[in-house]
Design an enzyme around this catalytic site. Sequence first.
Site, PDB file in Angstrom:
ATOM      1  N   GLN A 222       0.840  -1.192   0.000  1.00 22.11           N
ATOM      2  CA  GLN A 222       0.000   0.000   0.000  1.00 22.11           C
ATOM      3  C   GLN A 222       0.880   1.249   0.000  1.00 22.11           C
ATOM      4  O   GLN A 222       1.839   1.345   0.771  1.00 22.11           O
ATOM      5  CB  GLN A 222      -0.894  -0.008   1.248  1.00 22.11           C
ATOM      6  CG  GLN A 222      -1.343   1.351   1.761  1.00 22.11           C
ATOM      7  CD  GLN A 222      -2.354   2.024   0.848  1.00 22.11           C
ATOM      8  OE1 GLN A 222      -3.069   1.351   0.111  1.00 22.11           O
ATOM      9  NE2 GLN A 222      -2.442   3.338   0.900  1.00 22.11           N
ATOM     10  N   THR A 223       0.561   2.210  -0.858  1.00 24.33           N
ATOM     11  CA  THR A 223       1.296   3.462  -0.786  1.00 24.33           C
ATOM     12  C   THR A 223       0.432   4.650  -1.186  1.00 24.33           C
ATOM     13  O   THR A 223      -0.352   4.575  -2.129  1.00 24.33           O
ATOM     14  CB  THR A 223       2.567   3.427  -1.659  1.00 24.33           C
ATOM     15  OG1 THR A 223       3.256   4.666  -1.540  1.00 24.33           O
ATOM     16  CG2 THR A 223       2.240   3.171  -3.126  1.00 24.33           C
ATOM     17  N   ARG A 224       0.597   5.723  -0.408  1.00 20.70           N
ATOM     18  CA  ARG A 224       0.030   7.023  -0.759  1.00 20.70           C
ATOM     19  C   ARG A 224       1.165   8.023  -0.988  1.00 20.70           C
ATOM     20  O   ARG A 224       0.923   9.204  -1.153  1.00 20.70           O
ATOM     21  CB  ARG A 224      -0.903   7.522   0.340  1.00 20.70           C
ATOM     22  CG  ARG A 224      -0.214   7.865   1.659  1.00 20.70           C
ATOM     23  CD  ARG A 224      -1.223   8.400   2.654  1.00 20.70           C
ATOM     24  NE  ARG A 224      -0.611   9.058   3.791  1.00 20.70           N
ATOM     25  CZ  ARG A 224      -0.538   8.569   5.016  1.00 20.70           C
ATOM     26  NH1 ARG A 224      -1.019   7.366   5.263  1.00 20.70           N
ATOM     27  NH2 ARG A 224       0.005   9.259   6.002  1.00 20.70           N
TER      28      ARG A 224
ATOM     29  N   HIS B 270      10.544   5.310  -1.400  1.00 21.37           N
ATOM     30  CA  HIS B 270      11.947   5.596  -1.148  1.00 21.37           C
ATOM     31  C   HIS B 270      12.650   4.288  -0.766  1.00 21.37           C
ATOM     32  O   HIS B 270      12.102   3.206  -0.945  1.00 21.37           O
ATOM     33  CB  HIS B 270      12.062   6.682  -0.081  1.00 21.37           C
ATOM     34  CG  HIS B 270      11.379   7.948  -0.489  1.00 21.37           C
ATOM     35  ND1 HIS B 270      11.819   8.722  -1.541  1.00 21.37           N
ATOM     36  CD2 HIS B 270      10.254   8.558  -0.028  1.00 21.37           C
ATOM     37  CE1 HIS B 270      11.019   9.763  -1.698  1.00 21.37           C
ATOM     38  NE2 HIS B 270      10.065   9.683  -0.795  1.00 21.37           N
TER      39      HIS B 270
ATOM     40  N   GLY C  97       4.193  -1.933   7.250  1.00 21.63           N
ATOM     41  CA  GLY C  97       5.370  -1.308   7.813  1.00 21.63           C
ATOM     42  C   GLY C  97       4.997  -0.471   9.024  1.00 21.63           C
ATOM     43  O   GLY C  97       4.049  -0.775   9.749  1.00 21.63           O
ATOM     44  N   ARG C  98       5.733   0.606   9.201  1.00 24.59           N
ATOM     45  CA  ARG C  98       5.494   1.497  10.343  1.00 24.59           C
ATOM     46  C   ARG C  98       4.340   2.440  10.040  1.00 24.59           C
ATOM     47  O   ARG C  98       4.221   3.000   8.955  1.00 24.59           O
ATOM     48  CB  ARG C  98       6.769   2.295  10.622  1.00 24.59           C
ATOM     49  CG  ARG C  98       6.659   3.304  11.740  1.00 24.59           C
ATOM     50  CD  ARG C  98       7.937   4.108  11.862  1.00 24.59           C
ATOM     51  NE  ARG C  98       8.216   4.881  10.658  1.00 24.59           N
ATOM     52  CZ  ARG C  98       7.692   6.083  10.395  1.00 24.59           C
ATOM     53  NH1 ARG C  98       6.851   6.632  11.244  1.00 24.59           N
ATOM     54  NH2 ARG C  98       8.019   6.715   9.285  1.00 24.59           N
ATOM     55  N   ASP C  99       3.430   2.634  11.027  1.00 24.21           N
ATOM     56  CA  ASP C  99       2.353   3.630  10.974  1.00 24.21           C
ATOM     57  C   ASP C  99       1.531   3.525   9.699  1.00 24.21           C
ATOM     58  O   ASP C  99       1.272   4.509   9.007  1.00 24.21           O
ATOM     59  CB  ASP C  99       2.937   5.038  11.103  1.00 24.21           C
ATOM     60  CG  ASP C  99       1.873   6.066  11.502  1.00 24.21           C
ATOM     61  OD1 ASP C  99       0.844   5.662  12.075  1.00 24.21           O
ATOM     62  OD2 ASP C  99       2.077   7.263  11.225  1.00 24.21           O
ATOM     63  N   HIS C 100       1.089   2.323   9.389  1.00 28.53           N
ATOM     64  CA  HIS C 100       0.287   2.072   8.198  1.00 28.53           C
ATOM     65  C   HIS C 100      -1.009   2.877   8.265  1.00 28.53           C
ATOM     66  O   HIS C 100      -1.778   2.775   9.215  1.00 28.53           O
ATOM     67  CB  HIS C 100      -0.028   0.581   8.097  1.00 28.53           C
ATOM     68  CG  HIS C 100      -0.699   0.178   6.829  1.00 28.53           C
ATOM     69  ND1 HIS C 100      -0.044  -0.476   5.811  1.00 28.53           N
ATOM     70  CD2 HIS C 100      -1.973   0.350   6.395  1.00 28.53           C
ATOM     71  CE1 HIS C 100      -0.884  -0.698   4.819  1.00 28.53           C
ATOM     72  NE2 HIS C 100      -2.064  -0.214   5.159  1.00 28.53           N
ATOM     73  N   ALA C 101      -1.255   3.699   7.253  1.00 28.45           N
ATOM     74  CA  ALA C 101      -2.487   4.500   7.108  1.00 28.45           C
ATOM     75  C   ALA C 101      -2.679   5.513   8.232  1.00 28.45           C
ATOM     76  O   ALA C 101      -3.785   5.986   8.454  1.00 28.45           O
ATOM     77  CB  ALA C 101      -3.711   3.597   6.999  1.00 28.45           C
TER      78      ALA C 101
ATOM     79  N   HIS D 282      10.722   1.834   1.492  1.00 32.19           N
ATOM     80  CA  HIS D 282       9.591   1.192   0.811  1.00 32.19           C
ATOM     81  C   HIS D 282      10.091   0.126  -0.171  1.00 32.19           C
ATOM     82  O   HIS D 282       9.514  -0.962  -0.288  1.00 32.19           O
ATOM     83  CB  HIS D 282       8.768   2.234   0.058  1.00 32.19           C
ATOM     84  CG  HIS D 282       8.332   3.387   0.897  1.00 32.19           C
ATOM     85  ND1 HIS D 282       8.743   4.673   0.671  1.00 32.19           N
ATOM     86  CD2 HIS D 282       7.518   3.456   1.976  1.00 32.19           C
ATOM     87  CE1 HIS D 282       8.206   5.484   1.558  1.00 32.19           C
ATOM     88  NE2 HIS D 282       7.456   4.766   2.374  1.00 32.19           N
TER      89      HIS D 282
END
Length: 463
Positions: free
Chosen positions: A268-270, A274, A362-366, A277
């Site tokens: 998932q990416t918004r 980098h 990963g860290r702090d998803h959404a 990711h």
Amino acid sequence: MHGPGRPRRPVGFEGFQQRCLRSSCTHGLIGHCRRAAARSGALIGGSTIPNCTRHRARENACESPPRRPALPDLIPPHGGVPLRPLMLTDTAQLAERARAQQLRRVCISSREKGDLIMLGIGGFSPLDGFMGQADWQAVCDHMHTAQGLFWPIPITLSTDAATADSIETGSDVALIDPDDESVLATLHVSEKYRIDKAHECQQVFKTTDAEHPGVRMVMEQGDVNLAGALRVLSDGGFKARYRALFMTPAETRAEFQRLGWQRVAAFQTRNPMHRSHEYLAKVAIEICDGVLVHSLLGNLKPGDIPADVRTRAIGELIQKYFAPHTVVQAGYPLDMRYAGPREALLHAVFRQNYGCAYQILGRDHAGVGSYYGPFDAHRIFDEIAPDALQIQPMKIDWTFWCFRCGGMASARTCPHEAADRLQVSGTQLRKSLEQNGAVPPEFSRPEVLQILREHYASTAAKS
């Protein structure tokens, strides 16, 4: 060689690497080495990786996609039933479009437009429309519909009280695109009801703070919800704008099968991707057949990178730094809710519909700001019923560049101190790009930074 009576050592990740090195493969662990593995049961991060029993010849294993035997079906859609796209086609769509011109018009919000299109393309299968009050209450309080289907966030449509009063229960209305005023769908209004907005916010976002962008979205919506079955007539222009990048669940499933993939992980990416990711996606490629890099194409909060810039940067990264046949890049039409753990569950629900067996976390998803802990989205998967979802989380710790390790690492694999690690926040990155400042090469690939710098320079020139 294993002599007589000498036990064969189980091959995990380290043994797998040693055998690949002895096979004269120069590709390391990324790419064909994952595919060279054949039938184990070693576990890496909770996922199964096959055992390496023999290697293909170099020309077959390294230089061309391997010929795969027939694979079992992909993971079934959520709910265990076939995809349920609500989009009409051909003559049925033409007839409904003509009928919609005579109906009462209701303009919807950007968030509702994204939800509607997901219902249309089957992303929210097996839902058949916007939720009624019983479903809204059950989803808010228990993360399942009134009939027991696991669902973590209410999918609702609202309007103002005056408009709702003018609509009779049992009638049909035309739902209007907020961007160009075209007809997106028709709704058979089976129910009108009011909700406790603060209750929804507290349950879904764990806060009623008006500064939270998701809370603000709910508190500003209409006072009356409309529920009922949908007939979707349009993709809202997403296909025209994003072309092949905009893929339906049926299309991603067909592509996975064409590639011979069965075990697919969703990333998932918004944001642009980098080095951290990239590292997460490559970890998943090591233990799966491939990764779906799935970009949000709907609206974000002010200051975030627009979807067209973000997806171009991601495409450049995939082309330059990923092995062929390991990544599918696609996008989906939702606006970001910033609901943290609950939104991570929603991502898992619709990624299962898209054909993915794993959701990378990963860290702090959404998340947004400091409303959620860095791994709250990991923990919520441990709190739901074991049979709520078939898709599984792939949980990965903090990731960063470690100067002493000489590469990307995670908090689980790197023993070094914080002073040896490079972590750049999104806020720091945006500030550096806005001021055309330096960004460490260990944080982002130069091709990605070039695209982002061009975007920020263009934005500055316009302002």
